[in-house]
Motif scaffolding. Structure first.
Motif, PDB file in Angstrom:
ATOM      1  N   ILE A 226      -4.242   5.344 -18.768  1.00  0.00           N
ATOM      2  CA  ILE A 226      -3.605   6.234 -17.796  1.00  0.00           C
ATOM      3  C   ILE A 226      -3.700   5.551 -16.437  1.00  0.00           C
ATOM      4  O   ILE A 226      -4.775   5.481 -15.842  1.00  0.00           O
ATOM      5  CB  ILE A 226      -4.257   7.631 -17.752  1.00  0.00           C
ATOM      6  N   ASP A 227      -2.583   5.031 -15.972  1.00  0.00           N
ATOM      7  CA  ASP A 227      -2.521   4.447 -14.633  1.00  0.00           C
ATOM      8  C   ASP A 227      -2.187   5.575 -13.665  1.00  0.00           C
ATOM      9  O   ASP A 227      -1.171   6.249 -13.809  1.00  0.00           O
ATOM     10  CB  ASP A 227      -1.447   3.357 -14.596  1.00  0.00           C
ATOM     11  N   GLY A 228      -3.058   5.774 -12.683  1.00  0.00           N
ATOM     12  CA  GLY A 228      -2.916   6.925 -11.799  1.00  0.00           C
ATOM     13  C   GLY A 228      -3.813   8.070 -12.230  1.00  0.00           C
ATOM     14  O   GLY A 228      -3.411   9.235 -12.190  1.00  0.00           O
ATOM     15  N   THR A 229      -5.043   7.735 -12.645  1.00  0.00           N
ATOM     16  CA  THR A 229      -5.947   8.764 -13.176  1.00  0.00           C
ATOM     17  C   THR A 229      -6.240   9.861 -12.149  1.00  0.00           C
ATOM     18  O   THR A 229      -6.272  11.047 -12.495  1.00  0.00           O
ATOM     19  CB  THR A 229      -7.270   8.129 -13.641  1.00  0.00           C
ATOM     20  N   ARG A 230      -6.435   9.497 -10.904  1.00  0.00           N
ATOM     21  CA  ARG A 230      -6.752  10.521  -9.903  1.00  0.00           C
ATOM     22  C   ARG A 230      -5.600  11.517  -9.780  1.00  0.00           C
ATOM     23  O   ARG A 230      -5.809  12.740  -9.697  1.00  0.00           O
ATOM     24  CB  ARG A 230      -7.059   9.874  -8.545  1.00  0.00           C
ATOM     25  N   ALA A 231      -4.372  11.014  -9.778  1.00  0.00           N
ATOM     26  CA  ALA A 231      -3.207  11.911  -9.721  1.00  0.00           C
ATOM     27  C   ALA A 231      -3.130  12.770 -10.975  1.00  0.00           C
ATOM     28  O   ALA A 231      -2.784  13.960 -10.913  1.00  0.00           O
ATOM     29  CB  ALA A 231      -1.934  11.093  -9.558  1.00  0.00           C
ATOM     30  N   PHE A 232      -3.447  12.180 -12.124  1.00  0.00           N
ATOM     31  CA  PHE A 232      -3.477  12.920 -13.383  1.00  0.00           C
ATOM     32  C   PHE A 232      -4.466  14.081 -13.299  1.00  0.00           C
ATOM     33  O   PHE A 232      -4.153  15.219 -13.675  1.00  0.00           O
ATOM     34  CB  PHE A 232      -3.852  11.966 -14.511  1.00  0.00           C
ATOM     35  N   ILE A 233      -5.661  13.812 -12.793  1.00  0.00           N
ATOM     36  CA  ILE A 233      -6.692  14.843 -12.670  1.00  0.00           C
ATOM     37  C   ILE A 233      -6.219  15.960 -11.742  1.00  0.00           C
ATOM     38  O   ILE A 233      -6.495  17.143 -11.982  1.00  0.00           O
ATOM     39  CB  ILE A 233      -8.004  14.212 -12.166  1.00  0.00           C
ATOM     40  N   GLU A 234      -5.481  15.591 -10.705  1.00  0.00           N
ATOM     41  CA  GLU A 234      -4.993  16.584  -9.739  1.00  0.00           C
ATOM     42  C   GLU A 234      -3.758  17.342 -10.221  1.00  0.00           C
ATOM     43  O   GLU A 234      -3.254  18.211  -9.520  1.00  0.00           O
ATOM     44  CB  GLU A 234      -4.695  15.880  -8.417  1.00  0.00           C
ATOM     45  N   GLY A 235      -3.262  17.001 -11.417  1.00  0.00           N
ATOM     46  CA  GLY A 235      -2.117  17.705 -11.968  1.00  0.00           C
ATOM     47  C   GLY A 235      -0.769  17.160 -11.560  1.00  0.00           C
ATOM     48  O   GLY A 235       0.273  17.770 -11.859  1.00  0.00           O
ATOM     49  N   GLN A 236      -0.736  16.002 -10.894  1.00  0.00           N
ATOM     50  CA  GLN A 236       0.534  15.381 -10.528  1.00  0.00           C
ATOM     51  C   GLN A 236       1.166  14.728 -11.758  1.00  0.00           C
ATOM     52  O   GLN A 236       0.481  14.392 -12.726  1.00  0.00           O
ATOM     53  CB  GLN A 236       0.310  14.346  -9.436  1.00  0.00           C
ATOM     54  N   ASP A 237       2.470  14.499 -11.705  1.00  0.00           N
ATOM     55  CA  ASP A 237       3.179  14.022 -12.902  1.00  0.00           C
ATOM     56  C   ASP A 237       3.512  12.529 -12.877  1.00  0.00           C
ATOM     57  O   ASP A 237       4.190  12.030 -13.770  1.00  0.00           O
ATOM     58  CB  ASP A 237       4.466  14.824 -13.111  1.00  0.00           C
ATOM     59  N   GLY A 238       3.004  11.782 -11.874  1.00  0.00           N
ATOM     60  CA  GLY A 238       3.399  10.384 -11.744  1.00  0.00           C
ATOM     61  C   GLY A 238       2.530   9.382 -12.474  1.00  0.00           C
ATOM     62  O   GLY A 238       2.666   8.181 -12.247  1.00  0.00           O
ATOM     63  N   PHE A 239       1.658   9.819 -13.341  1.00  0.00           N
ATOM     64  CA  PHE A 239       0.799   8.893 -14.094  1.00  0.00           C
ATOM     65  C   PHE A 239       1.601   8.183 -15.181  1.00  0.00           C
ATOM     66  O   PHE A 239       2.696   8.621 -15.566  1.00  0.00           O
ATOM     67  CB  PHE A 239      -0.386   9.643 -14.699  1.00  0.00           C
ATOM     68  N   ALA A 240       1.049   7.089 -15.694  1.00  0.00           N
ATOM     69  CA  ALA A 240       1.771   6.286 -16.682  1.00  0.00           C
ATOM     70  C   ALA A 240       0.811   5.648 -17.671  1.00  0.00           C
ATOM     71  O   ALA A 240      -0.357   5.404 -17.363  1.00  0.00           O
ATOM     72  CB  ALA A 240       2.585   5.197 -15.985  1.00  0.00           C
ATOM     73  N   VAL A 241       1.342   5.353 -18.859  1.00  0.00           N
ATOM     74  CA  VAL A 241       0.654   4.548 -19.870  1.00  0.00           C
ATOM     75  C   VAL A 241       1.270   3.150 -19.800  1.00  0.00           C
ATOM     76  O   VAL A 241       2.490   2.998 -19.949  1.00  0.00           O
ATOM     77  CB  VAL A 241       0.839   5.135 -21.282  1.00  0.00           C
ATOM     78  N   ALA A 242       0.443   2.142 -19.530  1.00  0.00           N
ATOM     79  CA  ALA A 242       0.951   0.777 -19.363  1.00  0.00           C
ATOM     80  C   ALA A 242       0.387  -0.126 -20.453  1.00  0.00           C
ATOM     81  O   ALA A 242      -0.833  -0.210 -20.622  1.00  0.00           O
ATOM     82  CB  ALA A 242       0.569   0.231 -17.993  1.00  0.00           C
ATOM     83  N   VAL A 243       1.288  -0.807 -21.173  1.00  0.00           N
ATOM     84  CA  VAL A 243       0.888  -1.662 -22.296  1.00  0.00           C
ATOM     85  C   VAL A 243       1.669  -2.968 -22.212  1.00  0.00           C
ATOM     86  O   VAL A 243       2.904  -2.955 -22.102  1.00  0.00           O
ATOM     87  CB  VAL A 243       1.161  -0.987 -23.657  1.00  0.00           C
TER      88      VAL A 243
END
Length: 269
Positions: A87-104
């Motif tokens: 999860i790239d953007g973990t802090r945003a993920f925790i805050e409920g924002q939708d801009g996180f990503a899975v990067a592979v």
């Protein structure tokens, strides 16, 4: 082979993204890593576990480098390596924002040959294989070609400190910011923005997949000194970042002060 790897990692990222979304905006544990390394959550670990299960079973001879896995010494001698940010953007993920990503990414001899950045909460998937186009939900994308003056640049406020710029002259750019570094690359790849700039160290797992997508969309990707990235290094850390179409990249690089190695903005992105 890059195409078959791309199909594999794309499906894996999409499936793992469902695990992230199942946690998102719900109740889950999260905590800060030691030494100021940022936050991590149960969701990061669950996504990482699923990606490792699927990808290592499919390609047992590939090495493994992930933000949320212990160091794998075998990656140093592997011909190909998976480089993962669950999860790239973990802090945003925790805050409920939708801009996180899975990067592979799949990296061969230091260069990415397949990359996926999947934004599961938005239903958006960026992908590329070496030698092919960059795509957003299977539609080709291409970076914009604009001059530095007025360019839309994704960067931290601190990158626009006069001390980083020749003569103390900060270019007249339109600054934006997004929490997921991999997603910033993709927003330049599809011309939503014009450049990404970081004067801070950058981790390979944030950069590897997205760098290929940006390059296949017509960007030049380099560290802050203009040097191209070689991935699967020890430690897996790059010296800042410039991402833009060729002419704009050259303008940004020419406007920056050349700082001595090791001198940068601070902790890694």
């Amino acid at each position: 082979m890059p195409e078959s790897d791309l199909a594999l990692i794309r499906q894996a990222a999409v499936d793992a993204g469902e695990i992230a979304v199942a946690h998102w905006r719900g109740r889950f544990r999260h905590w800060e890593k030691p030494q100021g390394a940022g936050p991590v959550s149960e969701a990061d670990l669950a996504v990482n576990t699923e990606l490792e299960r699927v990808l290592r079973a499919a390609r047992p001879d590939y090495g493994w480098l992930s933000e949320e896995s212990p160091e794998d010494p075998a990656r140093a001698t592997a011909a190909r390596v998976f480089i993962i940010d669950p999860i790239d953007g973990t802090r945003a993920f925790i805050e409920g924002q939708d801009g996180f990503a899975v990067a592979v990414a799949v990296v061969e001899n230091g260069r990415p040959i397949a990359g996926v950045v999947h934004q599961p909460a938005r239903g958006v998937t960026y992908a590329a294989a070496a030698g092919g186009p960059a795509t957003r939900n299977d539609e080709p994308v291409h970076a914009a070609a604009v001059p530095l003056a007025g360019a839309r640049v994704l960067t931290a406020k601190s990158s626009l400190d006069p001390g980083f710029w020749r003569g103390g002259v900060v270019p007249a750019v339109k600054r934006g910011f997004r929490p997921s570094l991999a997603s910033r690359f993709c927003m330049v790849a599809d011309a939503q923005f014009d450049a990404v700039l970081s004067m801070r160290p950058v981790w390979e797992w944030d950069v590897a997949a997205a760098s290929l997508i940006a390059e296949c969309a017509g960007c030049v990707v380099s560290d802050r000194r203009g040097q191209g990235f070689r991935f699967n290094q020890a430690p897996p850390l790059g010296d800042g970042l410039i991402v833009a179409a060729p002419a704009l990249h050259a303008e940004i690089l020419g406007a920056l002060v050349v700082l001595p190695p090791g001198r940068n903005e601070g902790t890694a992105e």
